[in-house]
Design a protein around this motif. Structure first.
Motif, PDB file in Angstrom:
ATOM      1  N   ILE A  34       0.839  -1.189   0.000  1.00 25.81           N
ATOM      2  CA  ILE A  34       0.000   0.000   0.000  1.00 25.81           C
ATOM      3  C   ILE A  34       0.877   1.242   0.000  1.00 25.81           C
ATOM      4  N   HIS A  35       0.268   2.390  -0.270  1.00 23.88           N
ATOM      5  CA  HIS A  35       0.968   3.670  -0.213  1.00 23.88           C
ATOM      6  C   HIS A  35       0.690   4.331   1.130  1.00 23.88           C
ATOM      7  N   GLY A  36       1.744   4.768   1.805  1.00 21.95           N
ATOM      8  CA  GLY A  36       1.596   5.499   3.052  1.00 21.95           C
ATOM      9  C   GLY A  36       1.222   6.941   2.794  1.00 21.95           C
ATOM     10  N   ARG A  37       1.039   7.693   3.887  1.00 17.92           N
ATOM     11  CA  ARG A  37       0.667   9.101   3.749  1.00 17.92           C
ATOM     12  C   ARG A  37       1.727   9.919   3.025  1.00 17.92           C
ATOM     13  N   ASN A  38       2.987   9.487   3.130  1.00 23.34           N
ATOM     14  CA  ASN A  38       4.065  10.223   2.475  1.00 23.34           C
ATOM     15  C   ASN A  38       4.321   9.734   1.051  1.00 23.34           C
ATOM     16  N   GLY A  39       3.443   8.837   0.534  1.00 21.00           N
ATOM     17  CA  GLY A  39       3.567   8.365  -0.839  1.00 21.00           C
ATOM     18  C   GLY A  39       4.446   7.147  -1.000  1.00 21.00           C
ATOM     19  N   ARG A  40       5.141   6.724   0.055  1.00 18.90           N
ATOM     20  CA  ARG A  40       6.017   5.567  -0.040  1.00 18.90           C
ATOM     21  C   ARG A  40       5.217   4.285   0.114  1.00 18.90           C
ATOM     22  N   ARG A  41       5.717   3.232  -0.508  1.00 20.11           N
ATOM     23  CA  ARG A  41       5.035   1.952  -0.450  1.00 20.11           C
ATOM     24  C   ARG A  41       5.511   1.146   0.743  1.00 20.11           C
ATOM     25  N   ARG A  42       4.592   0.389   1.327  1.00 19.93           N
ATOM     26  CA  ARG A  42       4.963  -0.520   2.400  1.00 19.93           C
ATOM     27  C   ARG A  42       4.091  -1.767   2.327  1.00 19.93           C
ATOM     28  N   THR A  43       4.587  -2.849   2.894  1.00 15.91           N
ATOM     29  CA  THR A  43       3.883  -4.118   2.870  1.00 15.91           C
ATOM     30  C   THR A  43       3.141  -4.319   4.178  1.00 15.91           C
ATOM     31  N   VAL A  44       1.860  -4.659   4.077  1.00 12.08           N
ATOM     32  CA  VAL A  44       1.049  -4.925   5.257  1.00 12.08           C
ATOM     33  C   VAL A  44       0.345  -6.269   5.082  1.00 12.08           C
ATOM     34  N   SER A  45      -0.104  -6.841   6.190  1.00 13.22           N
ATOM     35  CA  SER A  45      -0.800  -8.121   6.169  1.00 13.22           C
ATOM     36  C   SER A  45      -2.283  -7.897   6.398  1.00 13.22           C
ATOM     37  N   ARG A  46      -3.120  -8.550   5.591  1.00 12.35           N
ATOM     38  CA  ARG A  46      -4.567  -8.418   5.697  1.00 12.35           C
ATOM     39  C   ARG A  46      -5.194  -9.790   5.966  1.00 12.35           C
ATOM     40  N   LEU A  47      -6.199  -9.809   6.820  1.00 13.34           N
ATOM     41  CA  LEU A  47      -6.905 -11.047   7.117  1.00 13.34           C
ATOM     42  C   LEU A  47      -7.917 -11.346   6.019  1.00 13.34           C
ATOM     43  N   VAL A  48      -7.851 -12.546   5.451  1.00 14.62           N
ATOM     44  CA  VAL A  48      -8.812 -12.992   4.446  1.00 14.62           C
ATOM     45  C   VAL A  48      -9.405 -14.328   4.905  1.00 14.62           C
TER      46      VAL A  48
END
Length: 247
Positions: free
Chosen positions: A218-232
């Motif tokens: 996803i894109h953070g508030r500063n425009g940088r990308r980061r990886t996060v984990s989502r429950l499915v």
């Protein structure tokens, strides 16, 4: 407005992203701005509470300066999170809440910046085919674009178990529920909980084949990308939820 800009620059100066050991700080100027108090009153409150802090922690608060709207240098304090929240004990509930949320925002920005630095370091160590772009001289956007290919390959492998799973939005759509509404519903029932920055099943519903984790960029508030984990949810998990909603 000038003081606000100075406040932000002071925070960044004291939060050197290149130094992982740097201590994040907030100035008394921003504390005053966030809490709606006059800076001189915040300064006085800090001075009054400093002796007790020095006696207990063995340290004085860090004193700095800033340039006011008239070009004159004025004193201000630069406080760590712990020091800041200690001072906030003298504020009302709303003021304390604003400070806590601001610290949460600062720490999130710092994590995103550090993650970007880690990706750059990792990218610089990767052997790339002749003709591919080099790190030196490339823009941040070019590096991120090419790094997406590497990240994508890793995510494909990481997410194999969740390929056939369903997001909360997909499950809730037939019932007119958005993903966040379904998560709130399941949380109220004690099926999932918010922990460690993500939704996860409660102990009772773990290891039942109902859920998986899916990593996304996803894109953070500063425009940088980061990886996060989502429950499915697996097919079994989807049926489990649908039976609950239909009851």
């Amino acid at each position: 407005m000038k003081q606000k800009a100075i406040t932000i620059s002071l925070i960044k100066k004291n939060n050197n992203i290149e130094d992982n050991a740097a201590v994040q700080r907030m100035t008394s100027l921003e504390i005053a701005e966030l809490t709606g108090k006059q800076h001189k009153n915040v300064m006085q409150a800090i001075r009054n509470m400093e002796p007790a802090w020095e006696k207990t922690a063995g340290l004085k608060f860090q004193l700095g300066s800033y340039e006011d709207a008239n070009g004159q240098m004025r004193p201000c304090y630069s406080l760590t999170k712990t020091e800041c929240l200690y001072i906030a004990t003298k504020f009302n509930d709303e003021a304390r809440a604003r400070l806590v949320l601001r610290w949460q925002e600062l720490e999130m920005d710092q994590r995103e910046a550090l993650e970007w630095e880690r990706w750059k370091a990792r990218w610089s160590q990767i052997e790339r085919p002749k003709g591919s772009i080099a790190l030196l001289g490339c823009t941040e956007e070019e590096i991120l674009d090419e790094a997406d290919d590497i990240i994508g390959e890793e995510l494909d492998e990481l997410n194999q178990r969740s390929d056939d799973c369903y997001t909360p939005s997909e499950i809730g759509k037939p019932f007119g529920l958005e993903g966040r509404d379904l998560n709130s519903f399941l949380c109220d029932l004690g099926i999932i909980q918010w922990a460690k920055g993500q939704w996860m099943p409660t102990r009772k519903f773990m290891n039942q084949g109902l859920t998986e984790n899916r990593s996304v960029v996803i894109h953070g508030r500063n425009g940088r990308r980061r990886t996060v984990s989502r429950l499915v949810w697996t097919a079994k998990g989807r049926d489990f939820i649908m039976n609950i909603i239909k009851q």
